[in-house]
Design a protein around this motif. Structure first.
Motif, short mmCIF file in Angstrom:
data_model
loop_
_atom_site.label_atom_id
_atom_site.label_comp_id
_atom_site.label_asym_id
_atom_site.label_seq_id
_atom_site.Cartn_x
_atom_site.Cartn_y
_atom_site.Cartn_z
N ASN A 46 0.79 -1.23 0.00
CA ASN A 46 0.00 0.00 0.00
C ASN A 46 0.82 1.29 0.00
N TRP A 47 2.06 1.23 -0.47
CA TRP A 47 2.85 2.45 -0.58
C TRP A 47 2.28 3.35 -1.67
N ASP A 48 2.28 4.67 -1.42
CA ASP A 48 1.85 5.61 -2.45
C ASP A 48 2.95 5.82 -3.49
N GLY A 121 -0.72 8.13 -9.30
CA GLY A 121 -1.14 6.98 -8.49
C GLY A 121 -0.77 5.69 -9.17
N GLY A 122 -1.41 4.59 -8.70
CA GLY A 122 -1.11 3.30 -9.30
C GLY A 122 -1.87 2.22 -8.59
N HIS A 123 -1.66 2.14 -7.28
CA HIS A 123 -2.33 1.06 -6.57
C HIS A 123 -3.73 1.43 -6.14
N GLY A 124 -4.04 2.73 -6.06
CA GLY A 124 -5.40 3.14 -5.77
C GLY A 124 -6.04 2.39 -4.62
N THR A 125 -5.49 2.59 -3.43
CA THR A 125 -5.97 1.82 -2.29
C THR A 125 -7.45 2.00 -2.06
N GLY A 126 -7.92 3.26 -2.04
CA GLY A 126 -9.35 3.48 -1.87
C GLY A 126 -9.92 2.72 -0.69
N GLY A 127 -9.15 2.60 0.37
CA GLY A 127 -9.63 1.87 1.54
C GLY A 127 -9.24 0.41 1.54
N VAL A 128 -8.56 -0.04 0.50
CA VAL A 128 -8.12 -1.43 0.42
C VAL A 128 -6.69 -1.53 0.94
N LEU A 129 -6.48 -2.40 1.92
CA LEU A 129 -5.17 -2.61 2.52
C LEU A 129 -4.73 -4.04 2.24
N LYS A 130 -3.42 -4.21 1.96
CA LYS A 130 -2.90 -5.54 1.64
C LYS A 130 -1.59 -5.78 2.36
N TYR A 131 -1.38 -7.01 2.70
CA TYR A 131 -0.07 -7.46 3.18
C TYR A 131 0.03 -8.94 2.86
N GLY A 132 1.00 -9.29 2.00
CA GLY A 132 1.10 -10.69 1.59
C GLY A 132 -0.21 -11.15 0.98
N ASP A 133 -0.78 -12.22 1.53
CA ASP A 133 -2.03 -12.75 1.00
C ASP A 133 -3.25 -12.28 1.78
N VAL A 136 -7.88 -6.40 2.99
CA VAL A 136 -9.05 -5.86 3.67
C VAL A 136 -9.57 -4.67 2.89
N ASP A 137 -10.86 -4.70 2.56
CA ASP A 137 -11.54 -3.56 1.97
C ASP A 137 -12.29 -2.89 3.11
N ALA A 138 -11.67 -1.87 3.70
CA ALA A 138 -12.23 -1.25 4.90
C ALA A 138 -13.56 -0.56 4.61
N ILE A 139 -13.74 -0.06 3.39
CA ILE A 139 -14.99 0.63 3.06
C ILE A 139 -16.13 -0.36 2.90
N ALA A 140 -15.88 -1.44 2.18
CA ALA A 140 -16.92 -2.45 1.96
C ALA A 140 -17.08 -3.38 3.17
N GLY A 141 -16.11 -3.36 4.09
CA GLY A 141 -16.20 -4.21 5.27
C GLY A 141 -15.90 -5.67 4.97
N ARG A 142 -14.99 -5.92 4.00
CA ARG A 142 -14.64 -7.30 3.65
C ARG A 142 -13.17 -7.55 3.96
N GLN A 157 -11.95 -6.59 12.74
CA GLN A 157 -11.53 -5.98 11.48
C GLN A 157 -10.79 -4.68 11.73
N ALA A 158 -11.27 -3.89 12.69
CA ALA A 158 -10.57 -2.64 13.02
C ALA A 158 -9.16 -2.93 13.51
N LEU A 159 -9.01 -4.00 14.28
CA LEU A 159 -7.69 -4.40 14.77
C LEU A 159 -6.80 -4.84 13.61
N LEU A 160 -7.35 -5.61 12.68
CA LEU A 160 -6.58 -6.07 11.53
C LEU A 160 -6.16 -4.88 10.66
N VAL A 161 -7.07 -3.93 10.46
CA VAL A 161 -6.74 -2.74 9.67
C VAL A 161 -5.59 -1.98 10.31
N TYR A 162 -5.60 -1.87 11.64
CA TYR A 162 -4.53 -1.16 12.32
C TYR A 162 -3.20 -1.89 12.14
N PHE A 163 -3.23 -3.21 12.25
CA PHE A 163 -2.02 -3.99 12.01
C PHE A 163 -1.52 -3.80 10.57
#
Length: 233
Positions: A46-48, A121-133, A136-142, A157-163
């Motif tokens: 998720n680097w800009d 831009g490029g990765h366009g996180t838009g609330g989507v966070l990734k690490y390895g496999d 988390v789509d924080a906006i859609a709650g998935r 999920q909030a805990l995972l997003v923070y991690f």
């Protein structure tokens, strides 16, 4: 949200100049001084922007870049190198770089290229966070791991997003509690431990490798397994 830039550069003088200059421009800058450190940092997709040197101790920049793209990383990459042959520039661009800057360079030119790449831009996180496999789509709650959905409670999920926003960092219990629960940690509650245990179980339910590590007396670390006696699986 702050613009996150990863600077991968082993030359101390150049790295210090880039970190200082980009930080003064308002960017949130993190530094990887060698290929092995960068390899871990690049598991966070998720680097800009990534400012990446070619010649590095450990895996070189071209190897890191190819692995990053193969793993799904879409962040813009500005390649830095002393190699100015056309064939080298072609190799860098074909390897996945978005732009190329030869050393020595002026900071003003680098900054202009940084601004252009960040705008593009490029990765366009838009609330989507990734690490390895893990994704988390924080906006859609998935949330999912290796493409399989994770059944998380809102607090898990909030805990995972923070991690996911702080991979590879040692996070104290107080810091996590303050940000995820938005209240002061009294030092007695085991609420955090209970949620971490359950989140860890769900992340590993599909035989996934452990990502949340307990560090005795220090807190938690999300990412690759820490080395040393203080790390506890």
């Amino acid at each position: 949200m702050e613009t996150r830039i990863l600077v991968v550069e082993d030359d101390v003088e150049i790295a210090d100049s880039l970190i200082r200059g980009l930080s003064e421009e308002g960017y949130l800058v993190e530094h990887a001084p060698d290929g092995d450190t960068a390899r871990v940092a690049l598991l966070d997709l998720n680097w800009d922007l990534i400012v990446l040197d070619w010649w590095l101790p450990g895996p070189d920049g071209l190897v890191l870049l190819k692995r990053f793209r193969q793993s799904g990383g879409e962040s813009p990459v500005l390649f830095l190198t002393a190699r100015d042959a056309v064939s080298d520039r072609v190799r860098g661009l074909d390897g996945g770089a978005d732009d190329y800057l030869c050393k020595p360079f002026s900071f003003e030119e680098l900054l202009a290229r940084v601004r252009a790449l960040v705008r593009r831009g490029g990765h366009g996180t838009g609330g989507v966070l990734k690490y390895g496999d893990v994704r988390v789509d924080a906006i859609a709650g998935r949330a999912e791991r290796a493409g399989k959905a994770l059944d998380l409670t809102p607090k898990e999920q909030a805990l995972l997003v923070y991690f996911l926003r702080h991979p590879g960092q040692v996070l104290t219990r107080t810091r996590i509690y303050d940000h995820v629960w938005d209240e002061s940690f009294d030092g007695l509650s085991n609420t955090l431990e209970v949620h971490v245990k359950e989140l860890r179980r769900k992340l590993e339910s599909q035989n996934g490798t452990r990502l949340i590590h307990t560090l005795r007396g220090r807190g938690y670390l999300f990412g690759e397994s820490p080395r040393g006696p203080e790390g506890m699986p």
